[in-house]
Design an enzyme around this catalytic site. Structure first.
Site, PDB file in Angstrom:
ATOM      1  N   ASN A 148      -6.538   0.582  -3.310  1.00 57.41           N
ATOM      2  CA  ASN A 148      -7.463   1.207  -2.356  1.00 57.41           C
ATOM      3  C   ASN A 148      -6.959   2.568  -1.907  1.00 57.41           C
ATOM      4  OD1 ASN A 148      -5.391  -0.127  -0.957  1.00 57.41           O
ATOM      5  ND2 ASN A 148      -6.657  -0.476   0.853  1.00 57.41           N
TER       6      ASN A 148
ATOM      7  N   ASP B   2       2.130  -6.910   2.668  1.00 59.72           N
ATOM      8  CA  ASP B   2       0.904  -6.148   2.911  1.00 59.72           C
ATOM      9  C   ASP B   2       1.268  -4.874   3.673  1.00 59.72           C
ATOM     10  OD1 ASP B   2      -1.733  -5.357   2.992  1.00 59.72           O
ATOM     11  OD2 ASP B   2      -2.352  -6.776   4.534  1.00 59.72           O
TER      12      ASP B   2
ATOM     13  N   HIS C  23       0.859  -1.186   0.000  1.00 63.68           N
ATOM     14  CA  HIS C  23       0.000   0.000   0.000  1.00 63.68           C
ATOM     15  C   HIS C  23       0.897   1.239   0.000  1.00 63.68           C
ATOM     16  CE1 HIS C  23      -3.667  -2.348   0.779  1.00 63.68           C
ATOM     17  NE2 HIS C  23      -2.869  -3.118   1.490  1.00 63.68           N
TER      18      HIS C  23
END
Length: 430
Positions: A94, A306, A62
């Site tokens: 996202n 992640d 991310h």
């Protein structure tokens, strides 16, 4: 630029290399691999005692840009990546706005080209604004280079929508990567359901909330033939479902994170450490052992971080209010080296497969090998260098690591991207 990586232990199962040799790099490519190489005027980097591998890849990161630059941005996130030994990362969609069309894809690519320290692959959302109701502009994103689609951070709740997504993606031989979460079971869950949720009085997040959706999505894979990738798998039963799907011949792969292997629900004590609040949550000791066995057996295909950075004030709240996630780019290699390689669970060849070779296969990215003519994306790390997580800070803007204070062994010292040195002597090159 002419450069020779001298005397390192080269490891690349793709070409059968596992021994000491030199690498001569010229014009962004590997010009020669061999013993006692010498080129007049070439810069020499002494790699004696170090491991040299094809550039590492993190297929689940991310970077937060656009929209959440107070947590992380592409520049800081890719700095953290090269500090951790990675030459390429895959950015999740996202963001705000969500990356669900070609405009979003091109924005990330443009910023990465200008400010990035490593290569950035871009994943696209499966559904519009990741709402799980209508398809995103998947075909247009494919034309702009997207090869992985995911609504990461949210599970697609409707089986019919998941079928449409996979039917569409299968036309392009793209992989659909799923965050397996059945919201009707998970609800407001905070930690693993069982001893942890009971002991701490926190809302439970049952393992079945992950496993039910894994099983459903495998069924959709069977129906559509679309390649399916299960993100951050955490449970022994979930891994067994993947194992059975593979035995059936279905195109199913899965990933695991270091924190789901090396931390468990017992580490969340009555201080309510929000750095250990992750989604999916930390599970049981039985589950962590199963994940490690899955890595060893090959049932787990890749290791990812992640990497989920958050600002300090966001994590410095009541456990229920703090966001899910922890950072991982700067600790992943060292955690695997410390807990799996140095303990004899896996060897460096297996590490390269898990963190370099197979991630590229899943991302449909060009293979990178330690042989003549290949792109010089190379990771060099000292396997015996001891360091403490958090000492000296992070290259990431965030510090929400679940491993703060841990002493680890092994750290990247040099990283080359397209033959350019982006990490030298352990320091990021600006």
């Amino acid at each position: 630029m002419d450069l020779i990586l001298k005397g390192g232990h080269l490891v690349d199962p793709q070409v059968g290399i596992d021994g000491v040799a030199d690498i001569y790099v010229k014009d962004g490519k590997i010009a020669e691999v061999g013993k006692d190489l010498s080129v007049e005027g070439a810069e020499i980097i002494d790699c004696s005692g170090k491991i040299v591998t094809p550039g590492l890849v993190d297929a689940h990161v991310h970077l937060r840009e656009p929209g959440f630059e107070h947590k992380e941005d592409i520049e800081s996130g890719t700095r953290a990546a090269v500090k951790g030994g990675f030459t390429s990362v895959c950015a999740m969609p996202n963001t705000d706005p969500c990356i669900d069309d070609a405009v979003g894809v091109e924005y990330v690519k443009a910023v990465a080209e200008k400010k990035g320290h490593c290569k950035v692959e871009v994943s696209g959302a499966c559904t519009h604004e990741r709402q799980g109701e209508t398809l995103s502009d998947m075909g247009d994103m494919f034309e702009h280079g997207v090869r992985m689609f995911t609504d990461d951070g949210a599970g697609i709740q409707k089986a019919g929508i998941m079928r449409l997504v996979m039917d569409y993606a299968s036309q392009f031989d793209c992989v659909v990567s799923v965050h397996a979460q059945d919201d009707s079971l998970v609800g407001e869950g905070q930690v693993n359901e069982g001893k942890c949720s009971t002991r701490l009085g926190l809302s439970p997040w049952p393992a079945e909330g992950e496993e039910v959706e894994i099983e459903r999505d495998i069924s959709m894979c069977r129906l559509t033939g679309c390649p399916l990738h299960i993100q951050h798998i955490t449970t022994a039963r979930g891994l067994e479902l993947v194992k059975r799907a593979k035995a059936e011949g279905l195109p199913v792969t899965c990933e695991v994170t270091p924190h789901h292997m090396f931390l468990n629900e017992n580490d969340i004590d009555d201080t309510y450490p929000t750095s250990l609040k992750v989604n999916p949550p930390l599970r049981t000791e039985v589950d962590t052992k199963a994940l490690i066995e899955g890595v060893k057996s090959g049932d787990v295909d890749i290791i990812v971080t992640d990497h989920a950075p958050h600002a300090a004030y966001e994590k410095d709240r009541e456990f229920e209010l703090a966001p899910f996630g922890m950072i991982g780019l700067e600790t992943s290699l060292a955690l695997i080296n410390t807990n799996l390689v140095k303990t004899g669970e896996i060897d460096y060849s297996k590490l390269v497969s898990l963190m370099s070779v197979k991630p590229r296969e899943i991302l449909r990215a060009k293979a990178v090998k330690l042989e003549e003519g290949e792109t010089a994306d190379i990771t060099v790390f000292d396997p015996d260098l001891k360091w403490t997580v958090g000492e000296g800070g992070f290259e990431s803007r965030a510090e929400n690591s679940g491993f703060l204070g841990c002493e680890l062994v092994g750290r990247a010292t040099e990283v080359l991207v397209d033959g350019n040195i982006v990490l030298k002597a352990g320091e990021v090159i600006d």
